[in-house]
Design an enzyme around this catalytic site. Structure first.
Site, PDB file in Angstrom:
ATOM      1  N   ASP A  19       0.802  -1.222   0.000  1.00  0.00           N
ATOM      2  CA  ASP A  19       0.000   0.000   0.000  1.00  0.00           C
ATOM      3  C   ASP A  19       0.835   1.273   0.000  1.00  0.00           C
ATOM      4  OD1 ASP A  19      -2.221  -1.669   0.097  1.00  0.00           O
ATOM      5  OD2 ASP A  19      -2.233  -1.674   2.287  1.00  0.00           O
ATOM      6  N   LYS A  75       1.863   2.094  -5.188  1.00  0.00           N
ATOM      7  CA  LYS A  75       2.395   1.535  -6.441  1.00  0.00           C
ATOM      8  C   LYS A  75       1.465   1.824  -7.625  1.00  0.00           C
ATOM      9  CE  LYS A  75       2.405  -2.418  -4.334  1.00  0.00           C
ATOM     10  NZ  LYS A  75       2.155  -2.022  -2.945  1.00  0.00           N
ATOM     11  N   GLY A  99      -4.514  -4.242  -3.846  1.00  0.00           N
ATOM     12  CA  GLY A  99      -5.500  -3.200  -4.136  1.00  0.00           C
ATOM     13  C   GLY A  99      -4.716  -1.963  -4.513  1.00  0.00           C
ATOM     14  N   HIS A 100      -4.669  -1.646  -5.795  1.00  0.00           N
ATOM     15  CA  HIS A 100      -3.872  -0.514  -6.277  1.00  0.00           C
ATOM     16  C   HIS A 100      -4.811   0.608  -6.691  1.00  0.00           C
ATOM     17  CE1 HIS A 100      -0.248  -3.353  -7.235  1.00  0.00           C
ATOM     18  NE2 HIS A 100      -0.624  -3.379  -5.976  1.00  0.00           N
ATOM     19  N   GLN A 156       2.003  -6.047  -3.205  1.00  0.00           N
ATOM     20  CA  GLN A 156       2.419  -6.166  -1.794  1.00  0.00           C
ATOM     21  C   GLN A 156       3.694  -5.331  -1.585  1.00  0.00           C
ATOM     22  OE1 GLN A 156       1.512  -9.558  -3.430  1.00  0.00           O
ATOM     23  NE2 GLN A 156      -0.423  -8.563  -2.987  1.00  0.00           N
TER      24      GLN A 156
HETATM   25  P1  GDP Z   1      -0.730   0.376  -3.559  1.00  0.00           P
HETATM   26  O1  GDP Z   1      -1.345  -0.889  -3.102  1.00  0.00           O
HETATM   27  O2  GDP Z   1       0.746   0.420  -3.337  1.00  0.00           O
HETATM   28  O3  GDP Z   1      -1.082   0.731  -4.982  1.00  0.00           O
HETATM   29  O4  GDP Z   1      -1.345   1.534  -2.642  1.00  0.00           O
HETATM   30  P2  GDP Z   1      -2.895   1.685  -2.230  1.00  0.00           P
HETATM   31  O5  GDP Z   1      -3.641   2.165  -3.423  1.00  0.00           O
HETATM   32  O6  GDP Z   1      -3.392   0.469  -1.550  1.00  0.00           O
HETATM   33  O7  GDP Z   1      -2.784   2.793  -1.112  1.00  0.00           O
HETATM   34  C1  GDP Z   1      -2.263   4.054  -1.351  1.00  0.00           C
HETATM   35  C2  GDP Z   1      -3.326   5.100  -0.982  1.00  0.00           C
HETATM   36  O8  GDP Z   1      -2.719   6.356  -0.850  1.00  0.00           O
HETATM   37  C3  GDP Z   1      -4.400   5.260  -2.033  1.00  0.00           C
HETATM   38  O9  GDP Z   1      -5.609   5.572  -1.412  1.00  0.00           O
HETATM   39  C4  GDP Z   1      -3.895   6.436  -2.863  1.00  0.00           C
HETATM   40  O10 GDP Z   1      -4.935   7.147  -3.521  1.00  0.00           O
HETATM   41  C5  GDP Z   1      -3.259   7.276  -1.796  1.00  0.00           C
HETATM   42  N1  GDP Z   1      -2.116   8.100  -2.216  1.00  0.00           N
HETATM   43  C6  GDP Z   1      -1.140   7.793  -3.125  1.00  0.00           C
HETATM   44  N2  GDP Z   1      -0.190   8.746  -3.132  1.00  0.00           N
HETATM   45  C7  GDP Z   1      -0.559   9.676  -2.226  1.00  0.00           C
HETATM   46  C8  GDP Z   1       0.033  10.879  -1.743  1.00  0.00           C
HETATM   47  O11 GDP Z   1       1.115  11.303  -2.165  1.00  0.00           O
HETATM   48  N3  GDP Z   1      -0.651  11.565  -0.787  1.00  0.00           N
HETATM   49  C9  GDP Z   1      -1.827  11.134  -0.279  1.00  0.00           C
HETATM   50  N4  GDP Z   1      -2.402  11.855   0.677  1.00  0.00           N
HETATM   51  N5  GDP Z   1      -2.406   9.994  -0.686  1.00  0.00           N
HETATM   52  C10 GDP Z   1      -1.781   9.263  -1.640  1.00  0.00           C
HETATM   53  P1  IMO Z   2      -0.879  -4.112  -2.307  1.00  0.00           P
HETATM   54  O1  IMO Z   2      -0.420  -4.662  -3.619  1.00  0.00           O
HETATM   55  C1  IMO Z   2      -0.910  -4.634   2.017  1.00  0.00           C
HETATM   56  C2  IMO Z   2      -0.989  -8.748   3.553  1.00  0.00           C
HETATM   57  C3  IMO Z   2      -2.243  -9.228   4.258  1.00  0.00           C
HETATM   58  C4  IMO Z   2      -1.655 -10.232   5.224  1.00  0.00           C
HETATM   59  C5  IMO Z   2      -0.529 -10.865   4.412  1.00  0.00           C
HETATM   60  C6  IMO Z   2      -0.914 -12.159   3.722  1.00  0.00           C
HETATM   61  O2  IMO Z   2      -2.170  -3.417  -2.356  1.00  0.00           O
HETATM   62  O3  IMO Z   2       0.210  -3.350  -1.628  1.00  0.00           O
HETATM   63  P2  IMO Z   2      -2.461 -12.828   1.676  1.00  0.00           P
HETATM   64  O4  IMO Z   2      -3.828 -12.386   1.262  1.00  0.00           O
HETATM   65  O5  IMO Z   2      -1.402 -12.546   0.685  1.00  0.00           O
HETATM   66  O6  IMO Z   2      -2.457 -14.251   2.141  1.00  0.00           O
HETATM   67  O7  IMO Z   2      -2.120 -11.949   2.985  1.00  0.00           O
HETATM   68  O8  IMO Z   2      -0.169  -9.898   3.423  1.00  0.00           O
HETATM   69  N1  IMO Z   2      -1.206  -8.210   2.191  1.00  0.00           N
HETATM   70  C7  IMO Z   2      -1.144  -6.910   1.872  1.00  0.00           C
HETATM   71  N2  IMO Z   2      -0.950  -5.823   2.651  1.00  0.00           N
HETATM   72  N3  IMO Z   2      -1.026  -4.490   0.697  1.00  0.00           N
HETATM   73  C8  IMO Z   2      -1.195  -5.563  -0.106  1.00  0.00           C
HETATM   74  O9  IMO Z   2      -1.178  -5.467  -1.455  1.00  0.00           O
HETATM   75  C9  IMO Z   2      -1.300  -6.844   0.485  1.00  0.00           C
HETATM   76  N4  IMO Z   2      -1.485  -8.095   0.005  1.00  0.00           N
HETATM   77  C10 IMO Z   2      -1.418  -8.918   1.058  1.00  0.00           C
HETATM   78  O10 IMO Z   2      -2.888  -8.171   4.905  1.00  0.00           O
HETATM   79  O11 IMO Z   2      -1.069  -9.567   6.314  1.00  0.00           O
HETATM   80 MG    MG Z   3      -2.895  -1.569  -1.855  1.00  0.00          MG
END
Ligand code: GDP
Ligand code: IMO
Ligand code: MG
Length: 422
Positions: A14, A17, A41-42, A224
């Site tokens: 999270d 990416k 979840g991107h 991840q």
């Molecule tokens: P990922 O899994 O690495 O793609 O990241 P996620 O989408 O799960 O979580 C990142 C969250 O931070 C999302 O809700 C984005 O919209 C938000 N986000 C990304 N970059 C920024 C930033 O520079 N500032 C803020 N406030 N939010 C951001």
């Molecule tokens: P993105 O790509 C954050 C965590 C789960 C759990 C562990 C194992 O959005 O960054 P799994 O479902 O793989 O068996 O879970 O890994 N986990 C993540 N945490 N971002 C993710 O993906 C994750 N994908 C799995 O919360 O601790």
């Molecule tokens: Mg994510």
């Protein structure tokens, strides 16, 4: 000949990416996911709302970009086809722009049940899995029992599916307290498999190497984060794939010598969802503030994310393990109002000071903090490095000094355009 560049997370997932891949994608013709599955979840943010991708690479909203789901990915057809429907509703047809490796494994409805049964049986020591069937699907892959997209092209694929399902049902009988009914999900699953046949199932490794040979730049997208890596993360509280740069070679079929830049993505603080060690985790008002200002709730499960200060011990480990060439600092704006910003420079355990990331992922350590003056101003509107406050520049310089790696991009908000490129 061109190289394959990589975007991967340096923390526990999270990091942002999805946003970074969407921002970088116009410079690439091809974006390819190399591991993980719908546990990811991107999030991408557009003028009129957010979009969360789980399996489809985050280049899909850039016209003209080819998106490949690599052999290292595990795919739930139901989740993928729902995702495609939602993308097409927003962006029109993506036929011809999405391809799936024949060697990618399928997540069966019974894999999800096995994930849920295994987690329930673990009780307090549960991993905190997203329950998408990731672990059981990768177990079947390494156990040499899995079902692959290429198998769907064989006349007897259905009987292979049934045989694997029956095996799983036998395994599920080991959990007598776990009750399940897959009939409705299985119906959707079988329908989704048929829907996905309109996308080409390809030999992804041949395609990716062919693009590189032809001088077409390719971007590899990780899921991840480094500290959830099956080998080097805080085992057993990890996911089931190699999330570090090594995963690009096995997850897409490219040689190490073909890897170019490695973009390491990290937040200005840390978060983690699910169980496992988190040395800098905060349980106080600062942690609460990071969660509320940063909207730290899971994009896949909605679970509140655990929040804490930046961890330099873990960050340096992740940079080393992936040979990161460029750092991308995310969510700096979330720290705007903090008077003091802390960074863990080492861990203390049983009277000893640890500077290297320990094999248990930092269980029961006490972080040693260095404090920085907060910048206490709104970064979100700034678009040039020069215009950033000195206190923030000092924070960036410290990170560069410690990691030996330049911070090339700074994200100051969720939108596509909220970036400062150096
Ligand atoms: P990922 O899994 O690495 O793609 O990241 P996620 O989408 O799960 O979580 C990142 C969250 O931070 C999302 O809700 C984005 O919209 C938000 N986000 C990304 N970059 C920024 C930033 O520079 N500032 C803020 N406030 N939010 C951001
Ligand atoms: P993105 O790509 C954050 C965590 C789960 C759990 C562990 C194992 O959005 O960054 P799994 O479902 O793989 O068996 O879970 O890994 N986990 C993540 N945490 N971002 C993710 O993906 C994750 N994908 C799995 O919360 O601790
Ligand atoms: Mg994510």
């Amino acid at each position: 000949m061109s190289k394959i560049d990589v975007v991967l997370g340096l923390q526990w997932g999270d990091e942002g990416k999805g946003k970074v891949v969407d921002v970088l994608a116009p410079a690439y013709k091809v974006v390819a996911r190399f591991q993980g599955g719908p546990n990811a979840g991107h999030s991408l943010v557009f003028d009129d709302g957010a979009f969360v991708l789980h399996t489809v690479p985050s280049g899909i909203f850039r016209e003209g970009t080819v998106n490949i789901i690599g052999n290292g990915v595990v795919v739930d057809p139901v989740i993928l086809s729902e995702e495609i429907r939602a993308i097409e509703q927003r962006a029109g047809s993506i036929g011809g722009r999405l391809m799936i490796s024949r060697r990618a494994h399928l997540i069966l409805p019974t894999h999800r049940m096995l994930d849920a049964a295994s987690e329930a049986a673990k009780g307090k020591s549960k991993i905190g899995s997203t329950l998408k069937g990731i672990g059981p699907a990768y177990m079947d892959k390494t156990g040499r029992n899995g079902l692959r997209f290429g198998d769907l092209e064989l006349p007897d694929w259905r009987s292979r599916y049934e045989a694997l399902k029956e095996k799983h049902i036998g395994l599920l009988s080991l959990y007598p307290d776990f009750h399940f009914d897959i009939s409705e999900y299985e119906r959707q699953w079988l329908a989704a498999v048929e829907e996905l046949r309109r996308f080409p199932f390809i030999d992804g490794e041949t395609a990716v190497n062919g693009y590189l040979d032809a001088g077409v730049p390719v971007l590899a997208e990780g899921a991840q984060g480094s500290l959830l890596d099956i080998d080097f993360g805080s085992y057993p509280f990890v996911t089931s794939s190699n999330t570090m740069a090594s995963g690009v070679c096995t997850g897409l079929g490219v040689a190490p010598s073909r890897v170019g830049r490695v973009y390491g993505i990290f937040k200005a603080y840390c978060t983690r969802v699910g169980s496992g060690p988190f040395p800098t985790e905060l349980f106080d008002a600062d942690g609460e503030k990071l969660r509320s200002v940063g909207h730290e709730f899971g994009a896949t499960t909605g679970r509140p994310r655990r929040c804490g200060w930046l961890d330099m011990v873990a960050l340096k480990y992740a940079v080393m393990m992936s040979g990161v060439t460029d750092l991308i600092l995310m969510k700096s704006d979330v720290l705007d109002e903090f008077e003091t910003v802390k960074v863990a420079t080492a861990y203390r355990k049983d009277g000893a000071v640890l500077e290297a990331f320990p094999y248990d992922g930092g269980e029961a350590v006490e972080p040693v903090y260095r404090e920085f003056a907060g910048w206490q101003c709104d970064l979100s509107g700034i678009r040039s490095f020069e215009a950033l406050p000195q206190a923030f520049k000092d924070y960036v310089a410290y990170i560069e000094g410690e990691t030996g790696c330049p911070v090339r991009m700074i994200s100051v908000g969720p939108d596509r355009d909220a970036v400062i490129v150096r």
